[in-house]
Design a protein around this motif. Structure first.
Motif, PDB file in Angstrom:
ATOM      1  N   VAL A  60       0.858  -1.186   0.000  1.00 35.47           N
ATOM      2  CA  VAL A  60       0.000   0.000   0.000  1.00 35.47           C
ATOM      3  C   VAL A  60       0.891   1.231   0.000  1.00 35.47           C
ATOM      4  N   ILE A  61       0.652   2.140  -0.955  1.00 31.14           N
ATOM      5  CA  ILE A  61       1.339   3.427  -0.988  1.00 31.14           C
ATOM      6  C   ILE A  61       0.386   4.483  -0.460  1.00 31.14           C
ATOM      7  N   VAL A  62       0.829   5.212   0.561  1.00 32.84           N
ATOM      8  CA  VAL A  62       0.020   6.271   1.167  1.00 32.84           C
ATOM      9  C   VAL A  62       0.576   7.611   0.695  1.00 32.84           C
ATOM     10  N   ASP A  63      -0.244   8.375  -0.020  1.00 30.88           N
ATOM     11  CA  ASP A  63       0.201   9.655  -0.576  1.00 30.88           C
ATOM     12  C   ASP A  63      -0.788  10.745  -0.180  1.00 30.88           C
ATOM     13  N   ARG A  64      -0.270  11.813   0.413  1.00 33.58           N
ATOM     14  CA  ARG A  64      -1.169  12.871   0.888  1.00 33.58           C
ATOM     15  C   ARG A  64      -1.688  13.756  -0.237  1.00 33.58           C
ATOM     16  N   GLY A  65      -1.091  13.661  -1.442  1.00 32.77           N
ATOM     17  CA  GLY A  65      -1.500  14.514  -2.546  1.00 32.77           C
ATOM     18  C   GLY A  65      -2.640  13.934  -3.350  1.00 32.77           C
ATOM     19  N   VAL A  66      -3.107  14.733  -4.308  1.00 33.29           N
ATOM     20  CA  VAL A  66      -4.181  14.293  -5.200  1.00 33.29           C
ATOM     21  C   VAL A  66      -3.662  13.249  -6.177  1.00 33.29           C
ATOM     22  N   ARG A  67      -2.428  13.418  -6.605  1.00 31.63           N
ATOM     23  CA  ARG A  67      -1.811  12.415  -7.467  1.00 31.63           C
ATOM     24  C   ARG A  67      -0.353  12.233  -7.093  1.00 31.63           C
ATOM     25  N   PRO A  68       0.137  11.023  -7.207  1.00 33.94           N
ATOM     26  CA  PRO A  68       1.541  10.758  -6.893  1.00 33.94           C
ATOM     27  C   PRO A  68       2.457  11.157  -8.048  1.00 33.94           C
ATOM     28  N   LEU A  69       3.763  11.053  -7.814  1.00 34.34           N
ATOM     29  CA  LEU A  69       4.767  11.289  -8.860  1.00 34.34           C
ATOM     30  C   LEU A  69       4.480  12.580  -9.612  1.00 34.34           C
ATOM     31  N   LYS A  70       4.388  13.671  -8.864  1.00 35.50           N
ATOM     32  CA  LYS A  70       3.943  14.953  -9.416  1.00 35.50           C
ATOM     33  C   LYS A  70       4.855  15.502 -10.510  1.00 35.50           C
ATOM     34  N   GLU A  71       6.113  15.098 -10.525  1.00 35.22           N
ATOM     35  CA  GLU A  71       7.025  15.630 -11.528  1.00 35.22           C
ATOM     36  C   GLU A  71       6.900  14.914 -12.869  1.00 35.22           C
ATOM     37  N   PHE A  72       6.027  13.933 -12.946  1.00 30.88           N
ATOM     38  CA  PHE A  72       5.865  13.170 -14.181  1.00 30.88           C
ATOM     39  C   PHE A  72       4.525  13.481 -14.833  1.00 30.88           C
ATOM     40  N   ASP A  73       4.413  13.137 -16.096  1.00 28.14           N
ATOM     41  CA  ASP A  73       3.205  13.421 -16.854  1.00 28.14           C
ATOM     42  C   ASP A  73       1.986  12.785 -16.193  1.00 28.14           C
ATOM     43  N   ALA A  74       0.970  13.596 -15.951  1.00 30.55           N
ATOM     44  CA  ALA A  74      -0.209  13.145 -15.196  1.00 30.55           C
ATOM     45  C   ALA A  74      -0.927  11.983 -15.877  1.00 30.55           C
TER      46      ALA A  74
END
Length: 450
Positions: free
Chosen positions: A193-207
């Motif tokens: 399980v990856i827990v990420d507080r943001g709306v989307r992970p890996l923000k520096e990569f193409d959505a």
């Protein structure tokens, strides 16, 4: 024993070693110091050992993808302990090999914690050394976290050294570390399980490509929980109870391990930089564009220890260190070239970025043409039984040059290297498309992607 050096390098990772050997080859008296085994994070505790562990996951996944397609027994499993031992056959000899290489170049290899005692003096293991120039190349460490139970977190180094992989793992943070480790662990049979507080992970990569990666990861057993943060970790008789804050309230998850993948910061706290008059922050030593300290001209910094525009990548750190060394040798002010640097999340499949994101290109005024291709059904994917892949290439209509490239697919990191080279040297999309490639190969896809 005290020494006077032309250059003292603090940090014996790939960046520090590169600068030390470069200056020593020009006749400078050079010393290098580290309180950890020589080799640094990438070679010993990061990129290289991680990629060895990933190989086990790749083989297992490759067999699964070919189940019913000619592979009669796809039921392979990873022997984590044996795979980890295979990793050690690479990492264990490295420190001694690197020290020997440094000595061959005439570099003094020092051991112990380093602390500045003045603008050009450094204390190492009770001996004070002075230097005309000092290069700080200490890299980065996990960012400190402060919530109840945070002491139960393990970092990436500890994860890579696990002799047994537990059945349930929570990864904190939606960046490189969490995704790469989760994709390995899932193929090894762990519930991840990856827990990420943001709306989307890996923000520096193409959505768009990140969403494809998340979906493909879910098929392999990698769960991503967005807009979620860890409130606390409580040790139990069988593992840990992790309390999660979500948009719908608080919930809990039971796990055997919680891994810190929520960012890193420059490893500078122990250096007593105040004594040297060196200004710094969490992002690193404050430097001019040519990597010289803004407040102490004797001091330079490179890699993750320096607050530069460069991404926290080993090739960038090495390039910066070489520029810093050249500037010190020549009393010059050359600036590193950060253009077209590829960066990759080595998930399965991998995710690659070179250059600008689509929104960045538009915001900068580029007349951008977005060439998006769904490659999930292409031969290069079909051949290995894969069903996920896509590429987005951004071309400036005004001059036909590539300003950004984003790739998601098996072996696309190597394809990214070709695009990076073309971007760095100003080749147009038409020129790149005109090149003949070995067929069938992943590289031969490039012409059709342009």
């Amino acid at each position: 024993m005290d020494h006077e050096y032309d250059l003292l390098v603090i940090g014996a990772g790939m960046a520090g070693i590169s600068a030390a050997t470069k200056c020593a080859s020009q006749g400078w008296r050079v010393g290098i110091v580290d309180d950890l085994p020589y080799g640094g994070t990438c070679a010993l505790r990061g990129c290289d050992p991680k990629k060895i562990l990933r190989r086990g996951a790749e083989v297992v996944e490759a067999a699964r993808l070919m189940a019913g397609k000619g592979v009669l027994d796809p039921g392979l499993a990873m022997d984590w302990a044996a795979l980890n031992q295979h990793k050690h056959t690479f990492t264990d000899p490295l420190p001694q090999q690197m020290e020997q290489n440094l000595r061959t170049h005439g570099v003094d290899a020092l051991h112990g914690p380093a602390q500045f005692t003045g603008p050009r003096s450094v204390l190492v293991a009770q001996a004070e050394h002075t230097a005309a120039k000092v290069l700080i190349a200490t890299g980065a460490v996990p960012r400190p976290l402060d919530f109840p139970g945070s002491e139960h977190l393990i970092d990436s180094t500890e994860f890579l050294n696990l002799t047994d992989l537990p059945g349930r793992i929570v990864f904190l943070g939606g960046g490189f570390i969490s995704f790469e480790f989760a994709h390995i662990a899932a193929r090894a049979g762990s519930t991840t399980v990856i827990v990420d507080r943001g709306v989307r992970p890996l923000k520096e990569f193409d959505a768009d490509l990140v969403e494809l990666l998340v979906a493909r990861g879910a098929e392999a057993g990698v769960e991503v929980r967005r807009r979620t943060s860890i409130a606390s970790i409580e040790k139990t008789g069988t593992g840990y109870t992790v309390s999660l804050e979500t948009p719908r309230g608080t919930t809990t998850v039971e796990t055997d391990l919680v891994v810190h993948g929520a960012g890193r910061q420059a490893d500078l706290a122990r250096l007593n930089l105040e004594a040297a008059g060196v200004r710094y922050g969490d992002a690193g030593v404050e430097v001019e564009a040519h990597l010289q300290s803004t407040t102490n001209p004797r001091v330079y910094a490179a890699g993750d220890a320096a607050a530069t525009p460069g991404r926290p990548l080993t090739p960038v750190a090495v390039a910066e260190a070489k520029v810093a060394a050249s500037n010190m040798l020549k009393s010059a002010t050359a600036v590193p070239d950060y253009s077209a640097t590829p960066t990759t999340v080595f998930s399965i499949p991998e995710l690659v970025r070179i250059g600008m994101l689509e929104e960045e290109a538009r915001a900068s005024g580029v007349d951008v043409e977005v060439r998006y291709t769904d490659t999930s059904g292409w031969y290069s994917q079909h051949r290995i039984g894969e069903h996920a892949g896509a590429v987005k290439i951004l071309v400036d209509r005004s001059d036909d040059r590539i300003v950004g490239a984003h790739l998601f697919g098996a072996d696309y990191a190597e394809l990214g290297n070709t695009i990076s080279l073309a971007m760095k040297h100003g080749l147009t999309a038409s020129q790149l498309r005109s090149a003949n490639a070995t067929y069938p190969s992943v590289g031969s896809d490039l012409g059709s992607l342009l």
